[in-house]
Design a protein around this motif. Sequence first.
Motif, PDB file in Angstrom:
ATOM      1  N   HIS A  30      11.984 -29.284  33.503  1.00  0.00           N
ATOM      2  CA  HIS A  30      10.763 -29.312  34.320  1.00  0.00           C
ATOM      3  C   HIS A  30       9.491 -29.012  33.511  1.00  0.00           C
ATOM      4  CE1 HIS A  30       8.197 -28.643  37.850  1.00  0.00           C
ATOM      5  NE2 HIS A  30       7.869 -27.479  37.328  1.00  0.00           N
ATOM      6  N   PRO A  31       9.498 -27.933  32.682  1.00  0.00           N
ATOM      7  CA  PRO A  31       8.277 -27.652  31.917  1.00  0.00           C
ATOM      8  C   PRO A  31       7.889 -28.776  30.965  1.00  0.00           C
ATOM      9  CG  PRO A  31       9.716 -25.752  31.905  1.00  0.00           C
ATOM     10  CD  PRO A  31      10.504 -26.882  32.484  1.00  0.00           C
ATOM     11  N   ILE A  38       0.789 -33.914  34.670  1.00  0.00           N
ATOM     12  CA  ILE A  38      -0.601 -33.467  34.539  1.00  0.00           C
ATOM     13  C   ILE A  38      -1.381 -34.432  33.631  1.00  0.00           C
ATOM     14  CG2 ILE A  38      -2.097 -31.573  33.783  1.00  0.00           C
ATOM     15  CD1 ILE A  38       0.395 -29.708  34.293  1.00  0.00           C
ATOM     16  N   THR A  88       6.351 -37.857  38.745  1.00  0.00           N
ATOM     17  CA  THR A  88       6.263 -36.572  39.452  1.00  0.00           C
ATOM     18  C   THR A  88       7.436 -36.363  40.408  1.00  0.00           C
ATOM     19  OG1 THR A  88       3.887 -36.597  39.164  1.00  0.00           O
ATOM     20  CG2 THR A  88       4.709 -35.092  40.805  1.00  0.00           C
ATOM     21  N   VAL A  92       9.369 -32.869  40.127  1.00  0.00           N
ATOM     22  CA  VAL A  92       9.611 -31.987  41.283  1.00  0.00           C
ATOM     23  C   VAL A  92      11.115 -31.780  41.487  1.00  0.00           C
ATOM     24  CG1 VAL A  92       9.410 -31.904  43.801  1.00  0.00           C
ATOM     25  CG2 VAL A  92       7.407 -32.419  42.416  1.00  0.00           C
ATOM     26  N   GLY A  95      12.138 -29.337  39.086  1.00  0.00           N
ATOM     27  CA  GLY A  95      11.544 -28.049  39.485  1.00  0.00           C
ATOM     28  C   GLY A  95      12.444 -27.356  40.493  1.00  0.00           C
ATOM     29  N   PHE A  96      12.933 -28.125  41.491  1.00  0.00           N
ATOM     30  CA  PHE A  96      13.823 -27.544  42.512  1.00  0.00           C
ATOM     31  C   PHE A  96      15.124 -27.059  41.896  1.00  0.00           C
ATOM     32  CE2 PHE A  96      11.148 -29.330  45.835  1.00  0.00           C
ATOM     33  CZ  PHE A  96      11.274 -28.360  46.810  1.00  0.00           C
ATOM     34  N   GLY A 124       6.367 -23.639  44.158  1.00  0.00           N
ATOM     35  CA  GLY A 124       7.224 -24.698  44.706  1.00  0.00           C
ATOM     36  C   GLY A 124       6.513 -25.465  45.813  1.00  0.00           C
ATOM     37  N   GLY A 127       3.816 -27.444  44.417  1.00  0.00           N
ATOM     38  CA  GLY A 127       4.338 -28.594  43.688  1.00  0.00           C
ATOM     39  C   GLY A 127       4.626 -29.764  44.621  1.00  0.00           C
ATOM     40  N   VAL A 128       5.218 -29.449  45.770  1.00  0.00           N
ATOM     41  CA  VAL A 128       5.511 -30.521  46.730  1.00  0.00           C
ATOM     42  C   VAL A 128       4.190 -31.096  47.260  1.00  0.00           C
ATOM     43  CG1 VAL A 128       6.589 -31.050  48.945  1.00  0.00           C
ATOM     44  CG2 VAL A 128       7.729 -29.522  47.344  1.00  0.00           C
ATOM     45  N   ILE A 171      -4.055 -29.055  40.967  1.00  0.00           N
ATOM     46  CA  ILE A 171      -2.907 -29.134  40.050  1.00  0.00           C
ATOM     47  C   ILE A 171      -3.085 -28.143  38.894  1.00  0.00           C
ATOM     48  CG2 ILE A 171      -1.675 -30.641  38.420  1.00  0.00           C
ATOM     49  CD1 ILE A 171      -2.134 -32.940  40.342  1.00  0.00           C
ATOM     50  N   GLN A 174      -1.925 -24.890  40.126  1.00  0.00           N
ATOM     51  CA  GLN A 174      -0.484 -25.029  40.218  1.00  0.00           C
ATOM     52  C   GLN A 174       0.160 -24.846  38.834  1.00  0.00           C
ATOM     53  OE1 GLN A 174       1.589 -25.438  42.424  1.00  0.00           O
ATOM     54  NE2 GLN A 174       3.334 -26.468  41.506  1.00  0.00           N
ATOM     55  N   ALA A 175      -0.469 -25.464  37.817  1.00  0.00           N
ATOM     56  CA  ALA A 175       0.067 -25.379  36.460  1.00  0.00           C
ATOM     57  C   ALA A 175      -0.049 -23.950  35.924  1.00  0.00           C
ATOM     58  CB  ALA A 175      -0.666 -26.354  35.546  1.00  0.00           C
ATOM     59  N   ALA A 179       2.888 -21.647  34.517  1.00  0.00           N
ATOM     60  CA  ALA A 179       2.861 -20.983  33.208  1.00  0.00           C
ATOM     61  C   ALA A 179       3.180 -19.495  33.370  1.00  0.00           C
ATOM     62  CB  ALA A 179       1.495 -21.174  32.565  1.00  0.00           C
ATOM     63  N   LEU A 181       5.223 -18.350  35.602  1.00  0.00           N
ATOM     64  CA  LEU A 181       6.685 -18.286  35.812  1.00  0.00           C
ATOM     65  C   LEU A 181       7.414 -18.290  34.474  1.00  0.00           C
ATOM     66  CD1 LEU A 181       7.263 -20.759  38.787  1.00  0.00           C
ATOM     67  CD2 LEU A 181       7.310 -18.268  38.839  1.00  0.00           C
ATOM     68  N   GLY A 182       6.974 -19.207  33.584  1.00  0.00           N
ATOM     69  CA  GLY A 182       7.646 -19.316  32.290  1.00  0.00           C
ATOM     70  C   GLY A 182       7.267 -18.188  31.339  1.00  0.00           C
TER      71      GLY A 182
HETATM   72  C1  HEM Z   1       3.204 -31.521  40.435  1.00  0.00           C
HETATM   73  C2  HEM Z   1       3.975 -30.514  40.594  1.00  0.00           C
HETATM   74  C3  HEM Z   1       4.201 -29.408  39.596  1.00  0.00           C
HETATM   75  C4  HEM Z   1       3.492 -29.052  38.480  1.00  0.00           C
HETATM   76  C5  HEM Z   1       2.222 -29.682  37.923  1.00  0.00           C
HETATM   77  C6  HEM Z   1       4.179 -27.926  37.886  1.00  0.00           C
HETATM   78  C7  HEM Z   1       3.767 -27.263  36.737  1.00  0.00           C
HETATM   79  C8  HEM Z   1       4.494 -26.302  36.084  1.00  0.00           C
HETATM   80  C9  HEM Z   1       4.151 -25.713  34.819  1.00  0.00           C
HETATM   81  C10 HEM Z   1       2.911 -26.062  33.996  1.00  0.00           C
HETATM   82  C11 HEM Z   1       5.116 -24.837  34.498  1.00  0.00           C
HETATM   83  C12 HEM Z   1       5.174 -23.940  33.260  1.00  0.00           C
HETATM   84  C13 HEM Z   1       5.899 -24.643  32.151  1.00  0.00           C
HETATM   85  C14 HEM Z   1       6.002 -23.806  30.901  1.00  0.00           C
HETATM   86  O1  HEM Z   1       6.400 -22.652  30.984  1.00  0.00           O
HETATM   87  O2  HEM Z   1       5.695 -24.351  29.832  1.00  0.00           O
HETATM   88  C15 HEM Z   1       6.090 -24.828  35.569  1.00  0.00           C
HETATM   89  C16 HEM Z   1       7.221 -24.045  35.604  1.00  0.00           C
HETATM   90  C17 HEM Z   1       8.086 -23.983  36.672  1.00  0.00           C
HETATM   91  N1  HEM Z   1       8.009 -24.730  37.832  1.00  0.00           N
HETATM   92 FE1  HEM Z   1       6.662 -26.172  38.238  1.00  0.00          FE
HETATM   93  N2  HEM Z   1       5.283 -27.627  38.644  1.00  0.00           N
HETATM   94  C18 HEM Z   1       5.325 -28.496  39.710  1.00  0.00           C
HETATM   95  C19 HEM Z   1       6.254 -28.532  40.726  1.00  0.00           C
HETATM   96  C20 HEM Z   1       7.276 -27.608  40.891  1.00  0.00           C
HETATM   97  C21 HEM Z   1       8.183 -27.542  42.015  1.00  0.00           C
HETATM   98  C22 HEM Z   1       8.116 -28.463  43.248  1.00  0.00           C
HETATM   99  C23 HEM Z   1       9.046 -26.505  41.767  1.00  0.00           C
HETATM  100  C24 HEM Z   1      10.187 -25.970  42.599  1.00  0.00           C
HETATM  101  C25 HEM Z   1      10.409 -26.212  43.829  1.00  0.00           C
HETATM  102  C26 HEM Z   1       8.703 -25.930  40.499  1.00  0.00           C
HETATM  103  C27 HEM Z   1       9.368 -24.877  39.894  1.00  0.00           C
HETATM  104  C28 HEM Z   1       9.075 -24.369  38.640  1.00  0.00           C
HETATM  105  C29 HEM Z   1       9.873 -23.376  37.961  1.00  0.00           C
HETATM  106  C30 HEM Z   1      11.153 -22.723  38.500  1.00  0.00           C
HETATM  107  C31 HEM Z   1       9.258 -23.133  36.728  1.00  0.00           C
HETATM  108  C32 HEM Z   1       9.738 -22.146  35.645  1.00  0.00           C
HETATM  109  C33 HEM Z   1      10.198 -22.843  34.401  1.00  0.00           C
HETATM  110  C34 HEM Z   1      11.378 -23.775  34.566  1.00  0.00           C
HETATM  111  O3  HEM Z   1      11.437 -24.580  35.462  1.00  0.00           O
HETATM  112  O4  HEM Z   1      12.278 -23.764  33.769  1.00  0.00           O
HETATM  113  N3  HEM Z   1       7.615 -26.626  39.991  1.00  0.00           N
HETATM  114  N4  HEM Z   1       5.697 -25.744  36.526  1.00  0.00           N
END
Ligand code: HEM
Length: 308
Positions: A30-31, A38, A88, A92, A95-96, A124, A127-128, A171, A174-175, A179, A181-182
């Motif tokens: 996802h990351p 983006i 996307t 997503v 991401g889930f 989350g 993101g949706v 967004i 959201q990003a 970041a 989270l990570g």
């Molecule tokens: C357009 C939608 C989304 C964008 C732009 C986005 C963006 C990001 C970014 C920038 C990070 C950090 C990445 C890093 O650490 O380098 C991240 C991490 C994360 N996102 Fe999203 N996200 C989106 C949708 C979602 C959705 C829908 C979910 C879950 C339902 C989700 C769950 C997570 C989780 C759990 C992380 C922690 C790192 C990992 O997944 O391993 N994200 N997201």
Amino acid sequence: MIRPLLATQPDWSSGLDLGLNGLPYALPVHPNLVHFTIGLFAIALIFDLIATSHGLLQPIYNLLQIKPDRAAYYDLGWWNLLAAALITFVTVAFGFFEMLLAEPPAGAVSPWGLPALETMYLHGVGGVFSLFMIVLLTIWRGLERYRWRARLRAQVSLRYGAVALLVLGFISIQAEMGAQLGGTFGLHNTAALHISQKQSVATLQTLTIPPRTVGQALSNPPANYPLPRWEFQGDRLYYGIQSVLTLPAELAQPELLTRLNDHAWSADDFSLVGDQIYLGDRPLLPAGTTGQAQLYRLQAALLSSSDP
Ligand code: HEM
């Protein structure tokens, strides 16, 4: 240094064993995909803005003695936006999947003052919503390009541009949450996680990871990485890098630390009996230092972990 670390990694060949990062693959997907979401969305908007500002940019073009094709910029805007919308869905979806396997630490707080679980859920939902907005904008942009403004030179309306800019702003928020989270909470980010737990490279090299599959992780949430250590900095008690409590200086710190670190205690092992916090069946702190609030803080520091 890398070789022994890799030697501790599980066999990913089955595709189902979880590694130290809590995922069945070495790097979270996802990351990586969010960069496409983006980046493609932002660049699409930039190309559209360049095309829409064609007249305003004319003096610069004259200075540079170039004649850029306005329609080509609109093409770039459209195809990048379409690619953003398609990718996307995958972003997503991953991401889930990675959210379901995540173990958000309790007690830690983001720079925005939000705990890990709340940040993850907000991210989350955001993101949706982002996916929904990107898809709607793509449909809008497509209708303008092929129907409503098909005969006009300006393929994109200002109203569309303004809404797309707002969505880009959303967004970005959201990003930033992602970041956090990570980075702040170390979700699926082995380096950040071990820094927060103060694991040294030497410790990492001796790690044995209990084998776990995706199915086991989904049905049995406890973490499969080592627990943070308890330690004192002055009179402040820390759990990894989480600051937990300030305790009286006269406390026997070494004894307390030995008791806390000797066993992988879980939140349930701390209880309040009268005005005294107990660890297992023994009083933890000297009289006068206890209370419900301290109990909650000790439990909160431990909630993300449980007895192995
Ligand atoms: C357009 C939608 C989304 C964008 C732009 C986005 C963006 C990001 C970014 C920038 C990070 C950090 C990445 C890093 O650490 O380098 C991240 C991490 C994360 N996102 Fe999203 N996200 C989106 C949708 C979602 C959705 C829908 C979910 C879950 C339902 C989700 C769950 C997570 C989780 C759990 C992380 C922690 C790192 C990992 O997944 O391993 N994200 N997201």
